[in-house]
Design an enzyme around this catalytic site. Structure first.
Site, PDB file in Angstrom:
ATOM      1  N   LYS A  81       9.112  16.136 -55.552  1.00 11.31           N
ATOM      2  CA  LYS A  81       9.145  14.752 -55.058  1.00 11.31           C
ATOM      3  C   LYS A  81       8.505  13.771 -56.049  1.00 11.31           C
ATOM      4  O   LYS A  81       8.744  12.571 -55.969  1.00 11.31           O
ATOM      5  CB  LYS A  81       8.481  14.634 -53.687  1.00 11.31           C
ATOM      6  CG  LYS A  81       6.984  14.820 -53.656  1.00 11.31           C
ATOM      7  CD  LYS A  81       6.456  14.740 -52.224  1.00 11.31           C
ATOM      8  CE  LYS A  81       4.970  14.982 -52.127  1.00 11.31           C
ATOM      9  NZ  LYS A  81       4.128  14.008 -52.788  1.00 11.31           N
ATOM     10  N   ASP A  82       7.702  14.288 -57.005  1.00  9.48           N
ATOM     11  CA  ASP A  82       7.079  13.418 -58.011  1.00  9.48           C
ATOM     12  C   ASP A  82       7.965  13.195 -59.230  1.00  9.48           C
ATOM     13  O   ASP A  82       7.626  12.393 -60.107  1.00  9.48           O
ATOM     14  CB  ASP A  82       5.751  14.030 -58.494  1.00  9.48           C
ATOM     15  CG  ASP A  82       4.685  14.070 -57.413  1.00  9.48           C
ATOM     16  OD1 ASP A  82       4.739  13.216 -56.510  1.00  9.48           O
ATOM     17  OD2 ASP A  82       3.811  14.955 -57.472  1.00  9.48           O
ATOM     18  N   ARG A 129       6.876   4.952 -47.268  1.00  9.07           N
ATOM     19  CA  ARG A 129       7.876   5.527 -46.364  1.00  9.07           C
ATOM     20  C   ARG A 129       7.236   5.916 -45.033  1.00  9.07           C
ATOM     21  O   ARG A 129       7.756   5.601 -43.957  1.00  9.07           O
ATOM     22  CB  ARG A 129       8.515   6.764 -47.022  1.00  9.07           C
ATOM     23  CG  ARG A 129       9.383   7.618 -46.093  1.00  9.07           C
ATOM     24  CD  ARG A 129       9.688   8.963 -46.724  1.00  9.07           C
ATOM     25  NE  ARG A 129       8.483   9.709 -47.081  1.00  9.07           N
ATOM     26  CZ  ARG A 129       7.778  10.458 -46.225  1.00  9.07           C
ATOM     27  NH1 ARG A 129       8.170  10.566 -44.970  1.00  9.07           N
ATOM     28  NH2 ARG A 129       6.704  11.103 -46.625  1.00  9.07           N
ATOM     29  N   ARG A 130       6.089   6.605 -45.106  1.00 10.27           N
ATOM     30  CA  ARG A 130       5.408   6.998 -43.874  1.00 10.27           C
ATOM     31  C   ARG A 130       4.946   5.767 -43.102  1.00 10.27           C
ATOM     32  O   ARG A 130       5.113   5.684 -41.891  1.00 10.27           O
ATOM     33  CB  ARG A 130       4.212   7.896 -44.186  1.00 10.27           C
ATOM     34  CG  ARG A 130       4.594   9.286 -44.667  1.00 10.27           C
ATOM     35  CD  ARG A 130       3.376  10.104 -45.095  1.00 10.27           C
ATOM     36  NE  ARG A 130       3.758  11.421 -45.593  1.00 10.27           N
ATOM     37  CZ  ARG A 130       3.139  12.057 -46.573  1.00 10.27           C
ATOM     38  NH1 ARG A 130       2.090  11.507 -47.157  1.00 10.27           N
ATOM     39  NH2 ARG A 130       3.551  13.253 -46.968  1.00 10.27           N
ATOM     40  N   ARG A 147      -6.194   7.398 -50.569  1.00  9.58           N
ATOM     41  CA  ARG A 147      -5.921   8.300 -51.702  1.00  9.58           C
ATOM     42  C   ARG A 147      -6.948   9.419 -51.704  1.00  9.58           C
ATOM     43  O   ARG A 147      -7.879   9.420 -50.933  1.00  9.58           O
ATOM     44  CB  ARG A 147      -6.015   7.530 -53.040  1.00  9.58           C
ATOM     45  CG  ARG A 147      -4.922   6.519 -53.313  1.00  9.58           C
ATOM     46  CD  ARG A 147      -3.592   7.110 -53.741  1.00  9.58           C
ATOM     47  NE  ARG A 147      -3.678   8.114 -54.794  1.00  9.58           N
ATOM     48  CZ  ARG A 147      -3.773   7.856 -56.088  1.00  9.58           C
ATOM     49  NH1 ARG A 147      -3.826   6.623 -56.521  1.00  9.58           N
ATOM     50  NH2 ARG A 147      -3.793   8.846 -56.971  1.00  9.58           N
ATOM     51  N   ARG A 153      -9.304  13.233 -47.867  1.00 10.35           N
ATOM     52  CA  ARG A 153      -8.641  12.439 -46.819  1.00 10.35           C
ATOM     53  C   ARG A 153      -9.086  12.889 -45.424  1.00 10.35           C
ATOM     54  O   ARG A 153      -9.309  12.054 -44.540  1.00 10.35           O
ATOM     55  CB  ARG A 153      -7.119  12.548 -46.959  1.00 10.35           C
ATOM     56  CG  ARG A 153      -6.603  11.936 -48.247  1.00 10.35           C
ATOM     57  CD  ARG A 153      -5.086  11.961 -48.311  1.00 10.35           C
ATOM     58  NE  ARG A 153      -4.629  11.714 -49.675  1.00 10.35           N
ATOM     59  CZ  ARG A 153      -3.414  11.295 -49.989  1.00 10.35           C
ATOM     60  NH1 ARG A 153      -2.533  11.066 -49.040  1.00 10.35           N
ATOM     61  NH2 ARG A 153      -3.066  11.102 -51.238  1.00 10.35           N
ATOM     62  N   CYS A 241       8.777   4.425 -55.946  1.00  9.35           N
ATOM     63  CA  CYS A 241       7.620   4.442 -55.045  1.00  9.35           C
ATOM     64  C   CYS A 241       7.395   3.093 -54.375  1.00  9.35           C
ATOM     65  O   CYS A 241       6.620   2.978 -53.444  1.00  9.35           O
ATOM     66  CB  CYS A 241       6.357   4.844 -55.820  1.00  9.35           C
ATOM     67  SG  CYS A 241       6.145   6.626 -55.920  1.00  9.35           S
TER      68      CYS A 241
END
Length: 307
Positions: A81-82, A129-130, A147, A153, A241
């Site tokens: 995904k990166d 997106r989230r 982050r 987190r 992004c």
């Protein structure tokens, strides 16, 4: 057999998934001599700014590809995904191993489900997106960016800085977290994951025939087809992004389906398109065609123009 140098980001998750992949490769090549070279990317160095504000996708890849080009490493193990949807010339994603869970995981204090969060609750995520999907489901919550690695987190949530956070299920599972930490897994049919979420992409030089052939032993044709469809959609949509964009491809009764998602950051609109086609690239383009037809591309154009 020659010695292989593997490039990996230095983060705990990146090194863990690199070691897990190498172990799976060594099941087929027990005598394989492999060394991991840790590479600190720009994305790893920037920890106090939202990634979408500083360039997005290539931030976790550029330095590693440079090492590949300079022949300092033989292959790179990326979270797919990166990886930008267009690769630099001379490189190939030679292998997509079996995909880990592609869902998003919702974690909250006191195990409160998303629908039961009190109004005004703060949900932490570093993903546009989230955030957009959360706000489209509930406009009475606050989404704030967070982050740091998984541990950081979770600690921020438990200390009360956030009422809940959303993380990729794949990262939690690769790092050995049990399901007990997760309040609920979000259904990928309705809460669309990131393009290629949960998948690794093993990148090498296109002319390294020996390595490419070896990597086929741990390649998943099905997961490659699914991620190829998702990435073809991303490429056509010029998604980055800075754009809330997602895709979820899967096989149903032997047929390949792709659901594409495009939204504005505030979650005020939602464009969902689902199509089926046997060819992954064609499928990604079919979903993109329909997105353009119904006006979703306008959201991307607006966002890109404002950058």
């Amino acid at each position: 057999m020659r010695k292989f140098i593997v490039g990996s980001r230095r983060s705990g998750l990146a090194l863990t998934q690199s070691k897990q992949f190498i172990d799976s490769l060594k099941e087929h090549y027990p005598d394989m001599d492999v060394e991991i070279k840790e590479i600190v990317t720009k994305g790893d160095r920037i920890v106090d700014v939202q990634l979408s504000k500083v360039g997005g996708k290539g931030l976790f890849v550029k330095e590693i590809e440079q090492a590949l080009e300079n022949k300092e490493i033989d292959m790179a193990i990326h979270s797919l995904k990166d990886v930008p949807s267009t690769l630099s010339e001379g490189f190939t994603i030679a292998c997509v191993p079996q995909r880990e869970d592609m869902r998003d995981a919702f974690l909250s204090n006191d195990k409160v489900t998303f629908k039961d969060l009190p109004a005004g609750s703060v949900v932490g995520t570093s993903s546009l997106r989230r955030g957009a999907q959360l706000l489209s489901m509930r406009d009475d919550i606050k989404v704030e960016w967070v982050r740091g690695n998984i541990d950081t987190r979770i600690k921020k949530m438990e200390s009360g800085e956030y009422d809940a956070i959303i993380l990729a299920a794949a990262g939690l599972k690769r790092m050995g977290w049990s399901d007990d930490i997760v309040t609920e897994y979000l259904d990928p049919e309705t809460f669309i994951p990131a393009i290629a979420q949960g998948a690794l992409g093993i990148e090498c030089r296109s002319d390294d025939r020996e390595l490419i052939e070896m990597l086929q032993k741990v390649h998943s044709e099905e997961d490659a087809a699914c991620t190829n469809a998702e990435r073809a959609f991303l490429k056509r949509m010029d998604g980055s992004c800075q754009v809330p964009i997602g895709g979820h491809a899967k096989y149903e009764d032997g047929e390949l389906y792709l659901t594409g998602l495009i939204m504005p950051e505030d979650g005020s609109e939602q464009y969902l398109v689902r199509k089926s086609h046997e060819n992954p690239e064609t499928l990604g383009n079919l979903v993109a065609d329909e997105m353009e037809r119904i006006g979703a591309k306008d959201i991307i154009d607006r966002i890109n123009e404002s950058l």
